[in-house]
Motif scaffolding. Structure first.
Motif, short mmCIF file in Angstrom:
data_model
loop_
_atom_site.label_atom_id
_atom_site.label_comp_id
_atom_site.label_asym_id
_atom_site.label_seq_id
_atom_site.Cartn_x
_atom_site.Cartn_y
_atom_site.Cartn_z
N LYS A 83 -12.33 4.43 33.12
CA LYS A 83 -12.48 4.39 34.62
C LYS A 83 -13.41 5.41 35.44
CE LYS A 83 -10.49 3.12 38.63
NZ LYS A 83 -10.97 1.62 39.10
N LEU A 84 -13.61 6.60 34.52
CA LEU A 84 -14.66 7.49 35.03
C LEU A 84 -16.02 6.85 34.90
CD1 LEU A 84 -13.22 10.82 33.61
CD2 LEU A 84 -13.02 10.09 35.98
N LEU A 85 -16.22 6.11 33.96
CA LEU A 85 -17.67 5.40 33.82
C LEU A 85 -17.68 4.26 35.06
CD1 LEU A 85 -17.72 4.80 29.91
CD2 LEU A 85 -18.94 6.43 31.37
N THR A 86 -16.73 3.66 35.48
CA THR A 86 -16.85 2.78 36.29
C THR A 86 -17.24 3.44 37.68
OG1 THR A 86 -14.44 2.96 37.18
CG2 THR A 86 -15.24 1.01 35.54
N TYR A 87 -16.97 4.57 37.98
CA TYR A 87 -17.22 5.48 39.08
C TYR A 87 -19.02 5.66 39.13
CZ TYR A 87 -12.57 6.11 40.37
OH TYR A 87 -11.09 6.04 40.67
N LEU A 88 -19.55 5.61 37.77
CA LEU A 88 -20.85 5.90 37.79
C LEU A 88 -21.53 4.43 37.83
CD1 LEU A 88 -20.82 8.36 34.76
CD2 LEU A 88 -21.27 8.68 36.99
N GLY A 89 -20.91 3.51 38.24
CA GLY A 89 -21.48 2.18 38.26
C GLY A 89 -21.63 1.25 36.98
N ILE A 90 -21.06 1.56 36.35
CA ILE A 90 -20.93 0.69 35.01
C ILE A 90 -20.00 -0.22 35.28
CG2 ILE A 90 -20.76 0.69 32.43
CD1 ILE A 90 -21.87 3.71 32.56
N SER A 91 -20.12 -1.45 34.52
CA SER A 91 -19.11 -2.49 35.05
C SER A 91 -18.04 -2.37 34.26
CB SER A 91 -19.72 -3.76 34.45
OG SER A 91 -19.51 -4.06 33.12
N ASP A 92 -16.67 -2.74 34.47
CA ASP A 92 -15.38 -2.64 33.90
C ASP A 92 -15.64 -2.96 32.57
OD1 ASP A 92 -14.34 -1.84 36.27
OD2 ASP A 92 -13.15 -3.85 36.73
N LEU A 93 -16.24 -4.42 32.08
CA LEU A 93 -16.20 -4.79 30.63
C LEU A 93 -17.16 -3.62 29.95
CD1 LEU A 93 -15.54 -7.12 28.96
CD2 LEU A 93 -17.45 -8.33 29.58
N LEU A 94 -18.27 -3.34 30.46
CA LEU A 94 -18.86 -2.35 29.56
C LEU A 94 -18.39 -0.98 29.42
CD1 LEU A 94 -21.62 -1.99 27.70
CD2 LEU A 94 -22.68 -1.34 30.08
N SER A 95 -17.62 -0.60 30.55
CA SER A 95 -16.78 0.77 30.27
C SER A 95 -15.82 0.75 29.24
CB SER A 95 -16.27 1.02 31.61
OG SER A 95 -17.10 1.27 32.60
N VAL A 96 -14.86 -0.60 29.22
CA VAL A 96 -14.05 -0.64 28.11
C VAL A 96 -14.78 -0.90 26.82
CG1 VAL A 96 -12.27 -2.21 27.42
CG2 VAL A 96 -12.32 -1.86 29.63
#
Length: 193
Positions: A83-96
């Motif tokens: 979830k923290l990675l999504t705040y950096l602009g990374i997509s949900d799928l790539l963050s997971v």
């Protein structure tokens, strides 16, 4: 001083595991990025990415069996780095996917640490770690956003803390063992049983 140390640096000073983990993480991240939005290798990955995208909403519900009750707060905690990675602009799928790679890497690290402590860190073990890591199925599920990386980490942590409890019975080892057991029971209760 640091520049002098850098001038004296030689790649031959690094041990096997520096190279192993560099290749492990690099290959997994490269593969996950190259996959893009393709979830054809594991159709469930799209399901889990969808759950992750709704997980932190106040009215989160899931039709998937097992995603209710005590599992929801635990799942939110497990997915927090993604979830923290999504705040950096990374997509949900790539963050997971990146989270799955991180958990698989941590699980492998725990197994290696346990082997080194028990004097089992020999050429056969190193060859086995490489062989297991490049098996296509293992490589795939440790690169994409499925629950298998959670299971791998939980089982590795369970084994790691069991070996530590055997040597030293203290609160930190007991707490680690309890968390590994609880997490495994929350992820897939039939494997826990």
């Amino acid at each position: 001083m640091r520049l002098a140390n850098l001038r004296n640096f030689k790649f031959s000073d690094l041990n096997f595991y520096h190279y192993f983990f560099t290749a492990y993480i690099g290959l997994h991240v490269t593969f996950s990025i190259l996959l893009g939005n393709i979830t054809a290798f594991a159709p469930d990955e799209g399901l889990y990415a969808g759950i992750f995208s709704r997980l932190y909403q106040a009215d989160f519900t899931s039709d998937v069996l097992g995603f209710s009750g005590a599992w929801e707060p635990w799942l939110r905690l497990f997915y927090l780095p993604a979830k923290l990675l999504t705040y950096l602009g990374i997509s949900d799928l790539l963050s997971v996917r990146l989270l799955a790679i991180a958990y698989s890497t941590l699980a492998t690290y725990l197994l290696i640490k346990m082997a080194r402590k028990n004097g089992r860190d020999d050429r056969v073990f190193k060859g086995a770690i490489i062989a297991i890591s490049i098996i296509p199925t293992v490589f795939l599920w440790s690169s994409i956003g499925l629950r298998e990386s959670f299971l791998y980490l939980e089982i590795s942590a369970l084994l790691y803390f069991l070996s530590r409890v055997k040597d030293e019975l203290d609160i930190r080892n007991l707490l680690g063992l309890a968390l590994a057991i609880f997490s495994l029971s929350m992820t897939k209760n039939y494997i826990f049983i």
